[in-house]
Design a protein around this motif. Sequence first.
Motif, short mmCIF file in Angstrom:
data_model
loop_
_atom_site.label_atom_id
_atom_site.label_comp_id
_atom_site.label_asym_id
_atom_site.label_seq_id
_atom_site.Cartn_x
_atom_site.Cartn_y
_atom_site.Cartn_z
N GLY A 244 0.80 -1.23 0.00
CA GLY A 244 0.00 0.00 0.00
C GLY A 244 0.82 1.27 0.00
N ILE A 245 2.14 1.15 -0.17
CA ILE A 245 2.96 2.36 -0.31
C ILE A 245 3.91 2.14 -1.50
CG2 ILE A 245 4.68 1.60 1.41
CD1 ILE A 245 3.93 5.21 1.44
N GLY A 246 3.90 3.12 -2.38
CA GLY A 246 4.78 3.05 -3.54
C GLY A 246 5.28 4.43 -3.86
N VAL A 247 6.16 4.50 -4.84
CA VAL A 247 6.88 5.74 -5.10
C VAL A 247 6.85 6.10 -6.57
CG1 VAL A 247 9.21 6.74 -5.10
CG2 VAL A 247 8.45 5.37 -3.15
N LEU A 248 6.60 7.37 -6.81
CA LEU A 248 6.90 7.94 -8.12
C LEU A 248 8.02 8.93 -7.93
CD1 LEU A 248 6.37 8.79 -11.11
CD2 LEU A 248 4.75 10.47 -10.22
N TYR A 249 9.14 8.69 -8.63
CA TYR A 249 10.16 9.73 -8.73
C TYR A 249 9.91 10.44 -10.06
CZ TYR A 249 14.26 11.81 -10.81
OH TYR A 249 15.08 12.67 -11.48
N ALA A 250 9.91 11.76 -10.05
CA ALA A 250 9.83 12.50 -11.30
C ALA A 250 10.76 13.70 -11.19
CB ALA A 250 8.41 12.99 -11.56
N ARG A 251 11.46 14.00 -12.27
CA ARG A 251 12.32 15.19 -12.23
C ARG A 251 11.45 16.39 -11.88
NH1 ARG A 251 15.51 13.95 -16.86
NH2 ARG A 251 14.86 15.88 -17.84
N GLU A 252 12.01 17.26 -11.04
CA GLU A 252 11.22 18.33 -10.42
C GLU A 252 10.42 19.14 -11.45
OE1 GLU A 252 13.53 20.93 -7.93
OE2 GLU A 252 11.87 21.12 -6.51
N GLN A 253 11.05 19.41 -12.58
CA GLN A 253 10.37 20.23 -13.59
C GLN A 253 9.08 19.57 -14.07
OE1 GLN A 253 11.45 23.37 -14.46
NE2 GLN A 253 9.42 23.44 -15.40
N TRP A 254 9.12 18.22 -14.19
CA TRP A 254 7.91 17.51 -14.62
C TRP A 254 6.78 17.71 -13.61
CZ3 TRP A 254 7.15 16.35 -19.31
CH2 TRP A 254 8.15 15.84 -20.12
N LEU A 255 7.13 17.60 -12.35
CA LEU A 255 6.08 17.71 -11.33
C LEU A 255 5.49 19.11 -11.31
CD1 LEU A 255 7.36 15.50 -8.37
CD2 LEU A 255 5.75 14.92 -10.18
N GLU A 256 6.29 20.09 -11.67
CA GLU A 256 5.74 21.45 -11.77
C GLU A 256 4.83 21.57 -12.99
OE1 GLU A 256 8.93 24.33 -11.48
OE2 GLU A 256 9.53 23.40 -9.58
N ASP A 257 5.26 20.94 -14.08
CA ASP A 257 4.53 21.11 -15.36
C ASP A 257 3.27 20.25 -15.45
OD1 ASP A 257 6.54 22.79 -16.04
OD2 ASP A 257 7.53 21.42 -17.46
N LEU A 258 3.27 19.10 -14.78
CA LEU A 258 2.12 18.19 -14.95
C LEU A 258 0.92 18.65 -14.14
CD1 LEU A 258 3.71 14.60 -14.89
CD2 LEU A 258 3.21 16.07 -16.84
N PRO A 259 -0.29 18.47 -14.68
CA PRO A 259 -1.48 18.81 -13.90
C PRO A 259 -1.73 17.75 -12.83
CG PRO A 259 -2.11 17.84 -16.02
CD PRO A 259 -0.61 17.95 -16.03
N PRO A 260 -2.44 18.12 -11.75
CA PRO A 260 -2.74 17.11 -10.74
C PRO A 260 -3.61 16.01 -11.34
CG PRO A 260 -3.96 19.13 -10.30
CD PRO A 260 -3.03 19.42 -11.44
N TRP A 261 -3.61 14.88 -10.67
CA TRP A 261 -4.36 13.73 -11.18
C TRP A 261 -5.67 13.58 -10.41
CZ3 TRP A 261 -3.33 8.15 -9.39
CH2 TRP A 261 -4.15 7.25 -10.11
N GLN A 262 -5.56 13.39 -9.08
CA GLN A 262 -6.75 13.28 -8.26
C GLN A 262 -6.91 14.57 -7.45
OE1 GLN A 262 -5.65 9.75 -6.05
NE2 GLN A 262 -6.81 8.46 -7.45
N GLY A 263 -8.18 14.92 -7.18
CA GLY A 263 -8.43 16.11 -6.38
C GLY A 263 -8.87 15.74 -4.97
N GLY A 264 -8.67 16.66 -4.03
CA GLY A 264 -9.11 16.39 -2.66
C GLY A 264 -8.32 17.22 -1.68
N GLY A 265 -8.37 16.80 -0.42
CA GLY A 265 -7.62 17.49 0.62
C GLY A 265 -6.12 17.33 0.38
N ASP A 266 -5.36 18.24 0.97
CA ASP A 266 -3.89 18.16 0.96
C ASP A 266 -3.22 18.55 -0.36
OD1 ASP A 266 -3.32 17.62 3.55
OD2 ASP A 266 -2.82 15.51 3.28
#
Length: 419
Positions: A244-266
């Motif tokens: 129940g715990i896994g990891v996505l590593y993404a180069r920082e620029q990607w995480l800034e550029d990509l839109p969120p996937w799920q919406g909600g708190g946090d």
Amino acid sequence: MNAPLLHTPPPPTGYDVDRVREDFPILRTRVHGHPLVYLDNAATTQKPQSVIDALVRYYTEENANVHRGVYQLSALATERYEEAREAVRAYLHAQTPNEIVFLRGATEAINLVANSFGKAFVRAGDEIVLTEIEHHSNIVPWQMLCARTGARLRIIPVDEAGEIDLKQAAEMIGPKTRMVAFSHVSNALGTILPVAELTSLAHAQGAAVLIDGAQAASHLAVDVRRLACDFYVCSGHKMYGPTGIGVLYAREQWLEDLPPWQGGGDMIETVHFDKTTYASAPAKFEAGTPNIAGACGLTAALRYLQTLGLSRIAHHEHDLLEYATARMHELKGVRIIGQSTRKAAVLSFVVEGVHPHDVGTLLDQDGIAVRAGHHCAMPTIEHFQVPATVRASFGLYNTREEVNRFIEALARVREMFLT
Ligand code: PMP
């Protein structure tokens, strides 16, 4: 039984596997009256006491929700959760903890990328390149993306050894390619893929690279900066950590550029009915209460792996793989599926005249846990034109004695069906 052929030097000195085994309480289990020989590590790994203790400690002494509380316990839970992010950063050699997103597992991480990257960068006519030996988790999300967008999949074939055809890869990866997604290690065959070559082919065409490290991250030292990949995914439960715990590593620029996937708190900064603004990464991709206990367990698992040392683990497992391969060659009517020159910890095979499921069930009678089936890699199995395979996969606590028990039990299965 004949003395086995040994292709490798003896196990590395300084790696005390008997001592290591003491850390894993489940290895004391007996199955059908026999000591358990657990050879299904590619499906999931067993947990050392330190991981179990971390989970118990979290729920006994530290449990609170993260990021929101002003009280001490919430601050402590938050500290533990962010400590885990830093532990993963160090383990994967990422630049900053902001490049680490916690998810349920490798599957969810690939789905996140297929959705977010797909939404932002994939259009009709674009191409997503995969290999023929991917796990379903690294096929189906891309297929779904293609169905949504009109993009198409291109599949790099493998040869009879289970190795990637790099010539065809070079022909397939072209200006229409947006993403090249492939496993670091194949779960069905054990092939270690030519990661550097595939990555540079992709980058030369301006395509992004996602590496599915589910089968690699607990067997090989992973350095995402050296790999130069854009995305790397892995699952805690295959790294001696919790499910129940896994990891996505993404180069920082990607995480800034990509839109969120799920919406909600946090994952938000401000919410109004007419407009919501999002938190910055990695929170932007972690909607809802995360698996805090799982993160604590993962920290303990990574510390455990680092204490043993990835290169010593890799050496130990390679020794087991070579020893088991050599011993398997002694058995008539057993065919190994996947004989790449670069392999990790996985031995897939078929026994002439015996269905793989029967082999698995009979081995279980001797306390030996292996997997039989398509291993969530149907196209791989189809390539080799077999209905399924039996898979023995090794972990850091397996021993040559266990390999002997496995081979002897397999020889009995074979004899049973010969007479
Ligand atoms: N990719 C590979 C290569 C795998 O072996 C697995 C698990 N068998 C996955 C992805 C999916 O991992 P999880 O089920 O932990 O999400």
